[in-house]
Design an enzyme around this catalytic site. Structure first.
Site, mmCIF file in Angstrom:
data_model
loop_
_atom_site.group_PDB
_atom_site.id
_atom_site.type_symbol
_atom_site.label_atom_id
_atom_site.label_comp_id
_atom_site.label_asym_id
_atom_site.label_seq_id
_atom_site.Cartn_x
_atom_site.Cartn_y
_atom_site.Cartn_z
ATOM 1 N N GLY A 188 12.899 48.768 26.731
ATOM 2 C CA GLY A 188 13.415 49.816 25.585
ATOM 3 C C GLY A 188 12.612 49.493 24.114
ATOM 4 O O GLY A 188 12.338 50.619 23.343
ATOM 5 N N GLU B 64 -11.592 68.073 21.149
ATOM 6 C CA GLU B 64 -13.145 67.667 21.449
ATOM 7 C C GLU B 64 -13.552 67.888 22.782
ATOM 8 O O GLU B 64 -14.443 67.049 23.323
ATOM 9 C CB GLU B 64 -13.649 66.346 20.730
ATOM 10 C CG GLU B 64 -13.001 66.103 19.532
ATOM 11 C CD GLU B 64 -13.822 66.305 18.349
ATOM 12 O OE1 GLU B 64 -14.794 66.870 18.519
ATOM 13 O OE2 GLU B 64 -13.438 66.275 17.256
ATOM 14 N N PHE C 285 -17.752 76.727 35.690
ATOM 15 C CA PHE C 285 -17.160 77.547 34.615
ATOM 16 C C PHE C 285 -17.054 79.109 34.595
ATOM 17 O O PHE C 285 -16.164 79.889 34.282
ATOM 18 C CB PHE C 285 -17.517 77.262 33.226
ATOM 19 C CG PHE C 285 -17.339 75.729 32.555
ATOM 20 C CD1 PHE C 285 -16.370 75.444 32.108
ATOM 21 C CD2 PHE C 285 -18.595 74.658 32.779
ATOM 22 C CE1 PHE C 285 -16.176 74.008 31.709
ATOM 23 C CE2 PHE C 285 -18.410 73.426 32.342
ATOM 24 C CZ PHE C 285 -17.251 72.981 31.819
ATOM 25 N N ARG D 256 8.546 37.125 25.634
ATOM 26 C CA ARG D 256 10.106 37.889 26.170
ATOM 27 C C ARG D 256 10.341 36.950 27.327
ATOM 28 O O ARG D 256 9.671 36.960 28.474
ATOM 29 C CB ARG D 256 9.789 39.429 26.273
ATOM 30 C CG ARG D 256 10.938 39.982 27.341
ATOM 31 C CD ARG D 256 12.123 40.275 26.228
ATOM 32 N NE ARG D 256 13.015 41.282 26.899
ATOM 33 C CZ ARG D 256 14.291 41.209 26.372
ATOM 34 N NH1 ARG D 256 14.846 40.513 25.346
ATOM 35 N NH2 ARG D 256 15.144 41.941 27.089
ATOM 36 N N LEU E 129 -20.169 68.238 18.163
ATOM 37 C CA LEU E 129 -19.178 67.768 19.096
ATOM 38 C C LEU E 129 -19.879 66.501 19.753
ATOM 39 O O LEU E 129 -18.847 65.658 19.989
ATOM 40 C CB LEU E 129 -18.589 68.873 19.883
ATOM 41 C CG LEU E 129 -17.973 69.901 19.062
ATOM 42 C CD1 LEU E 129 -17.378 71.110 20.071
ATOM 43 C CD2 LEU E 129 -16.567 69.483 18.850
#
Length: 394
Positions: free
Chosen positions: A350, A373, A393, A278, A249
Site C-alpha cells: 500500500g 517520441e 506501416f 520492512r 526525434l
C-alpha cells in the site's frame, strides 16, 4: 507534504562504471547532486499540484543540461553523447517531466537550429536556450496526426517578406512557458519545413493541457496558429522534408533510452531498500523468495539496459548509430521501466501508491514516455522493418 529524503544509490551490477571516463563520472555526479538537492525535495508536491517548477529552467541551464552536445561557441557544452545520456539518466531518476524539459530544449529545439539553421539563427537563439534564459518547444504532433506526421495539416503561405502560418499542434512539452517554438509545417508545394515561431507573434497561442494523470510536473500544451505572420528569416534554411524533424526525434529518443533507465533505477533502489527494512512474519520481506525474484529480475533488466545504452552511446559518438538502433534502445528502456515500476510498487504494498515514495509517480510518468517520441508499437515495427526489409506501416 514533507520533503522526501533522497537516499538513492545507483545500481551497477556489471561494473559498467569501468567503461566510463572520469569526466563522465564527474558530469553524472554533478547532475545527481543537483537532483538530490533541488528536484527530489520538491517534485512530489509539484506533481500532486500538477504544476511545473519553472525555476528548474534556469537551474538546468546553469548546470549545462541544455544542448550538452552543441558546440561551446553557441553556448552548448561540446560534450559527447555518453555525457548527454548520463545527464538524462540522472534527471529522469528525479522525474520524467524534468528530463522531458531538458530533452525538448536540447534535442528538439537547439539541435534543429544548430543542424539546419542559418548562422544568424544559431547566434540569436542557441546561447539563450542553452543558458535557460529562453525555453523552447517542438511542434510536430497534431490533434489528428500523431504516428503519421507526414499527413500534417499545419501549413504556411508566402506573403512578401514573411509567411502566414495556420494550423495547430498538440501534446507539446514546454509549450505554455516557451518563448520559442520550432514548428514543422507544409509550404505551398506540400514540402515540410521548419519555422521558428516566437511568443508574442500575433495569432500565436499556447493553451495549457489540463487533467493529466502523467507528467504532472511537466508543462504540456497546444500550439495554435491563426494567420501568424512569421518573417522569412525564421525559416530553417537547411531543412526540407520529414527527414529533418525525424533526425531531431532520433536525438531525443536516444536521451529517453538513458532517461527511462534512470526512472527504473530509482524504482529498483526504493524497492530494495524497503524490502530490507520492512519486517513481516518476523523477518525482512526481502528474505522471501517471491520478493527476491522481483528484485533479481529488476536488476537483471537494468544491467542489460545499461550495457545497451552504453554501447549505443559509443556508436553515437562514432557516428555509426542508426535510428533503428535508437528505436530499439528507447523501446527497451521504456518497457523495463514500466515493468520495474509495477513490480517495485508491489514490493511496497500500500505504501507504494503514496507520495512518500517516488514509484507511483514514475509509473504514471512512464505511461507517457512509452508513448511519446514514437509509440511502443511503432518502435517495434521500426525494428521489424529493419530486419525484414518489409514495411508494415503501409
Amino acid at each position: 507534504m514533507a520533503a522526501r529524503t533522497d537516499l538513492f544509490q545507483s545500481p551497477d551490477y556489471y561494473m559498467v562504471d569501468d567503461l566510463l571516463t572520469d569526466e563522465h563520472k564527474h558530469i553524472r555526479e554533478a547532475v545527481r547532486t543537483y537532483v538530490r538537492k533541488e528536484i527530489s525535495p520538491i517534485i512530489e508536491e509539484y506533481a500532486q499540484r500538477a504544476e511545473f517548477p519553472l525555476q528548474i529552467v534556469k537551474q538546468m541551464g546553469e548546470l549545462g543540461c541544455f544542448g550538452p552536445t552543441i558546440p561551446v561557441e553557441y553556448g552548448g557544452g561540446g560534450l559527447d553523447y555518453i555525457s548527454y545520456g548520463l545527464m538524462m539518466q540522472e534527471l529522469e531518476r528525479g522525474d520524467s517531466g524534468v528530463r522531458s524539459t531538458a530533452s525538448v530544449q536540447g534535442s528538439l529545439v537547439m539541435f534543429p537550429i544548430y543542424a539546419y539553421g542559418s548562422e544568424a539563427q544559431k547566434k540569436k537563439y542557441l546561447p539563450r536556450l542553452a543558458s535557460g534564459e529562453w525555453l523552447g518547444c517542438f511542434g510536430l504532433t497534431e490533434p489528428n496526426h500523431g504516428s503519421d506526421p507526414s499527413s500534417m495539416a499545419t501549413h504556411f503561405k508566402e506573403a512578401g517578406d514573411h509567411v502566414v502560418l495556420n494550423g495547430a499542434k498538440m501534446w507539446i512539452s514546454n509549450a505554455p512557458y516557451a518563448q520559442v517554438a520550432v514548428v514543422w509545417a507544409k509550404n505551398e508545394v506540400g514540402e515540410i519545413q521548419g519555422v521558428i515561431v516566437e511568443r508574442g507573434m500575433e495569432g500565436f497561442s499556447t493553451p495549457t493541457t489540463h487533467g493529466k494523470w502523467s507528467l504532472r510536473a511537466s508543462a504540456t500544451g497546444e500550439l495554435v496558429f491563426d494567420h501568424v505572420k512569421v518573417p522569412k528569416e525564421n525559416i530553417l534554411p537547411g531543412a526540407k522534408g520529414l527527414k529533418a524533424p525525424l533526425s531531431c526525434l532520433t536525438k531525443a529518443r536516444y536521451g529517453i533510452a538513458w532517461g527511462a533507465l534512470g526512472a527504473a533505477m530509482d524504482c529498483y533502489d526504493t524497492a530494495l531498500r524497503y524490502g530490507k527494512e520492512r519486517v513481516q512474519f518476523d523477518r525482512p520481506i526481502a528474505g522471501f523468495q517471491l520478493q527476491q525474484k522481483k528484485l533479481a529480475e529488476m536488476i537483471t533488466e537494468i544491467t542489460k539496459a545499461q550495457l545497451l545504452v552504453w554501447r549505443l552511446g559509443v556508436l553515437m559518438d562514432e557516428g555509426k548509430a542508426t535510428p533503428q538502433q535508437v528505436s530499439m534502445a528507447k523501446r527497451n528502456s521504456c518497457e523495463i521501466a514500466a515493468d520495474i515500476a509495477r513490480e517495485a510498487r508491489q514490493v511496497l504494498g500500500g505504501m507504494g501508491i503514496t507520495g512518500e515514495y517516488s514509484i507511483m509517480r514514475h509509473m504514471m510518468n512512464i505511461e507517457s514516455v512509452i508513448t511519446y517520441e514514437g509509440t511502443h508499437d511503432v518502435h517495434l515495427l521500426i525494428t521489424g522493418m529493419d530486419i525484414t526489409g518489409l514495411n508494415a506501416f503501409k
